[in-house]
Write a protein that holds these residues in place. Sequence first.
Motif, PDB file in Angstrom:
ATOM      1  N   TYR A  50       0.809  -1.373  -0.040  1.00 39.99           N
ATOM      2  CA  TYR A  50      -0.004  -0.123  -0.095  1.00 39.99           C
ATOM      3  C   TYR A  50       0.675   1.312   0.011  1.00 39.99           C
ATOM      4  CZ  TYR A  50      -3.277  -3.343   1.652  1.00 39.99           C
ATOM      5  OH  TYR A  50      -4.194  -4.838   1.682  1.00 39.99           O
ATOM      6  N   GLY A  51       2.168   1.068   0.194  1.00 42.54           N
ATOM      7  CA  GLY A  51       3.137   2.158   0.394  1.00 42.54           C
ATOM      8  C   GLY A  51       2.965   3.169   1.323  1.00 42.54           C
ATOM      9  N   ASP A  52       2.364   2.433   2.650  1.00 43.06           N
ATOM     10  CA  ASP A  52       1.976   3.181   3.654  1.00 43.06           C
ATOM     11  C   ASP A  52       2.080   2.310   4.627  1.00 43.06           C
ATOM     12  OD1 ASP A  52       1.296   4.712   5.696  1.00 43.06           O
ATOM     13  OD2 ASP A  52      -0.974   4.973   4.898  1.00 43.06           O
ATOM     14  N   PRO A  53       3.319   2.397   5.726  1.00 41.67           N
ATOM     15  CA  PRO A  53       3.452   1.521   6.769  1.00 41.67           C
ATOM     16  C   PRO A  53       2.513   1.589   7.866  1.00 41.67           C
ATOM     17  CG  PRO A  53       4.915   3.353   7.110  1.00 41.67           C
ATOM     18  CD  PRO A  53       4.354   3.622   5.745  1.00 41.67           C
ATOM     19  N   LYS A  54       1.476   2.612   7.895  1.00 36.41           N
ATOM     20  CA  LYS A  54       0.234   2.617   8.701  1.00 36.41           C
ATOM     21  C   LYS A  54      -0.727   2.678   8.362  1.00 36.41           C
ATOM     22  CE  LYS A  54       3.388   4.246  11.972  1.00 36.41           C
ATOM     23  NZ  LYS A  54       3.502   3.435  13.016  1.00 36.41           N
ATOM     24  N   ALA A  55      -1.082   1.925   6.981  1.00 37.95           N
ATOM     25  CA  ALA A  55      -2.329   1.530   6.376  1.00 37.95           C
ATOM     26  C   ALA A  55      -3.099   0.625   7.292  1.00 37.95           C
ATOM     27  CB  ALA A  55      -2.056   0.686   5.103  1.00 37.95           C
ATOM     28  N   GLY A  56      -2.832  -0.354   7.987  1.00 36.20           N
ATOM     29  CA  GLY A  56      -3.559  -1.205   8.771  1.00 36.20           C
ATOM     30  C   GLY A  56      -4.057  -0.670  10.091  1.00 36.20           C
TER      31      GLY A  56
END
Length: 203
Positions: A50-56
């Motif tokens: 997702y290109g985002d470590p904080k997506a989850g």
Amino acid sequence: PWCWVGKRNMEQALQEMPEMDVEIHWLPFFLDRKLPEDGKPVEEYYVGNYGDPKAGERMMPGLIQAGRKCGIDFETYYVNMARYRPTIRSHRLIHLAKRQNKQDEMVEELFHMYYEEGKHLNSIEHLTEAASTVGLEGDIAAYLKSDQDEKEVFEEADKALQYAEGVPTFLFTKPGTDLHHSFSGGQPPIACRKVFKAFSGRG
């Protein structure tokens, strides 16, 4: 996790429409076939996908609330999940359970052991325990240590891509007709009821 929410919501819809005669089949879908045996850190996985470590982390509040509505506890273990691991063994176990007419029970137990007990979907020990809970017959540990049914599962997953770009995806079909309908996401029970009513001629 939304697959489990969607499953519970569909089951609620069926309870509210007991006249419906429905047959359920589960198809495999791999979010990442290239995960190493020991998996990878969750944040690394989100960056890659997702290109985002904080997506989850941003998804979690809505997921927890949706889980509460249908009796699922995502807070105990899943919110602190540290690594994502491959799932081929669990998909093979579901494939085996289908031959023993226990596929749906196996899927429910796997969701429970992973999201609520924090066990691993690639662990032979944990999967063997889950199979025992459901009552699968045979030497489950030996089956999981082999590559039996692996080719068939991957082939099924490739076919599923004709219908689904992500999970969960629900494909409704009416046997003997060209009627079909699909939707994605952990939809509320009313979405399933609308489809069932349309197929039964009551909509």
